[in-house]
Design a protein around this motif. Structure first.
Motif, PDB file in Angstrom:
ATOM      1  N   UNK A   1     -73.331  29.157-110.365  1.00 16.47           N
ATOM      2  CA  UNK A   1     -74.296  28.613-111.308  1.00 16.47           C
ATOM      3  C   UNK A   1     -75.156  27.579-110.595  1.00 16.47           C
ATOM      4  N   UNK A   2     -76.360  27.409-111.098  1.00 15.18           N
ATOM      5  CA  UNK A   2     -77.291  26.464-110.492  1.00 15.18           C
ATOM      6  C   UNK A   2     -78.139  25.820-111.567  1.00 15.18           C
ATOM      7  N   UNK A   3     -78.459  24.543-111.372  1.00 17.38           N
ATOM      8  CA  UNK A   3     -79.320  23.837-112.316  1.00 17.38           C
ATOM      9  C   UNK A   3     -80.027  22.681-111.645  1.00 17.38           C
ATOM     10  N   UNK A   4     -81.018  22.154-112.356  1.00 18.31           N
ATOM     11  CA  UNK A   4     -81.805  21.046-111.828  1.00 18.31           C
ATOM     12  C   UNK A   4     -82.328  20.195-112.974  1.00 18.31           C
ATOM     13  N   UNK A   5     -82.267  18.869-112.783  1.00 14.66           N
ATOM     14  CA  UNK A   5     -82.828  17.944-113.747  1.00 14.66           C
ATOM     15  C   UNK A   5     -83.992  17.211-113.101  1.00 14.66           C
ATOM     16  N   UNK A   6     -85.075  17.052-113.829  1.00 12.72           N
ATOM     17  CA  UNK A   6     -86.274  16.390-113.326  1.00 12.72           C
ATOM     18  C   UNK A   6     -86.060  14.873-113.248  1.00 12.72           C
ATOM     19  N   UNK A   7     -86.899  14.184-112.488  1.00 15.26           N
ATOM     20  CA  UNK A   7     -86.760  12.731-112.355  1.00 15.26           C
ATOM     21  C   UNK A   7     -86.789  11.979-113.686  1.00 15.26           C
ATOM     22  N   UNK A   8     -87.539  12.478-114.650  1.00 15.74           N
ATOM     23  CA  UNK A   8     -87.629  11.806-115.947  1.00 15.74           C
ATOM     24  C   UNK A   8     -86.316  11.846-116.712  1.00 15.74           C
ATOM     25  N   UNK A   9     -85.498  12.834-116.422  1.00 17.13           N
ATOM     26  CA  UNK A   9     -84.244  13.080-117.137  1.00 17.13           C
ATOM     27  C   UNK A   9     -83.066  12.321-116.515  1.00 17.13           C
ATOM     28  N   UNK A  10     -83.086  12.123-115.213  1.00 17.90           N
ATOM     29  CA  UNK A  10     -81.927  11.608-114.472  1.00 17.90           C
ATOM     30  C   UNK A  10     -81.385  10.280-115.015  1.00 17.90           C
ATOM     31  N   UNK A  11     -82.205   9.266-115.317  1.00 15.85           N
ATOM     32  CA  UNK A  11     -81.621   8.017-115.840  1.00 15.85           C
ATOM     33  C   UNK A  11     -80.798   8.221-117.115  1.00 15.85           C
ATOM     34  N   UNK A  12     -81.271   9.046-118.023  1.00 20.01           N
ATOM     35  CA  UNK A  12     -80.538   9.308-119.266  1.00 20.01           C
ATOM     36  C   UNK A  12     -79.254  10.090-118.997  1.00 20.01           C
ATOM     37  N   UNK A  13     -79.320  11.043-118.080  1.00 19.60           N
ATOM     38  CA  UNK A  13     -78.136  11.816-117.715  1.00 19.60           C
ATOM     39  C   UNK A  13     -77.078  10.903-117.089  1.00 19.60           C
ATOM     40  N   UNK A  14     -77.483  10.032-116.178  1.00 21.66           N
ATOM     41  CA  UNK A  14     -76.549   9.091-115.556  1.00 21.66           C
ATOM     42  C   UNK A  14     -75.883   8.200-116.599  1.00 21.66           C
ATOM     43  N   UNK A  15     -76.661   7.721-117.538  1.00 18.51           N
ATOM     44  CA  UNK A  15     -76.111   6.867-118.593  1.00 18.51           C
ATOM     45  C   UNK A  15     -75.109   7.632-119.445  1.00 18.51           C
ATOM     46  N   UNK A  16     -75.431   8.866-119.806  1.00 13.01           N
ATOM     47  CA  UNK A  16     -74.534   9.676-120.632  1.00 13.01           C
ATOM     48  C   UNK A  16     -73.228   9.980-119.910  1.00 13.01           C
ATOM     49  N   UNK A  17     -73.302  10.288-118.623  1.00 10.68           N
ATOM     50  CA  UNK A  17     -72.095  10.581-117.850  1.00 10.68           C
ATOM     51  C   UNK A  17     -71.174   9.365-117.828  1.00 10.68           C
ATOM     52  N   UNK A  18     -71.733   8.177-117.708  1.00 12.75           N
ATOM     53  CA  UNK A  18     -70.925   6.960-117.698  1.00 12.75           C
ATOM     54  C   UNK A  18     -70.246   6.723-119.047  1.00 12.75           C
TER      55      UNK A  18
END
Length: 121
Positions: A99-116
């Motif tokens: 599987x492969x995926x990619x998140x754009x720069x605009x998304x990364x801060x929110x993704x990092x926060x959610x993972x934490x």
């Protein structure tokens, strides 16, 4: 532990410990796939490692210097590419399913926060 689903524009992150084989969910605008417990834990660890590495090297960079940073395990490969504070994340699941995926720069801060915010340990 109850089922958790966090999402925003361009990203989804889910965790359901009683789901059976696949307890995690990763998604973006153009992809979604499920992860085993071990894969999900590895994703969280590697994403945190990427983030910490970028923070650590940022003072050494010149203004407008682009970075590419990779981390890998036997289950996942991840890459951050861009500028400190504005980078995309690519992910390839290389164990079992492909599987492969990619998140754009605009998304990364929110993704990092959610993972934490998702505690699975």
């Amino acid at each position: 532990m109850a089922k958790i689903l966090k999402q925003g524009p361009g990203w989804r992150l889910g965790y359901h410990p009683e789901a059976g084989s696949y307890v995690g969910l990763l998604g973006g605008d153009n992809f979604a796939f499920e992860l085993t417990e071990a894969e999900f834990e590895e994703f969280r660890r590697l994403l945190q490692q990427l983030s910490e590495t970028i923070v650590a090297i940022t003072p050494e960079l010149m203004d407008e210097e682009r970075i590419t940073c990779e981390v890998e395990s036997d289950r996942l490969w991840m890459e951050a590419d861009g500028y400190p504070g504005n980078y995309r994340i690519r992910l390839i699941l290389n164990h079992g399913r492909r599987c492969e995926g990619e998140w754009s720069p605009e998304v990364v801060p929110n993704l990092l926060q959610a993972v934490k915010m998702i505690e699975v340990f």
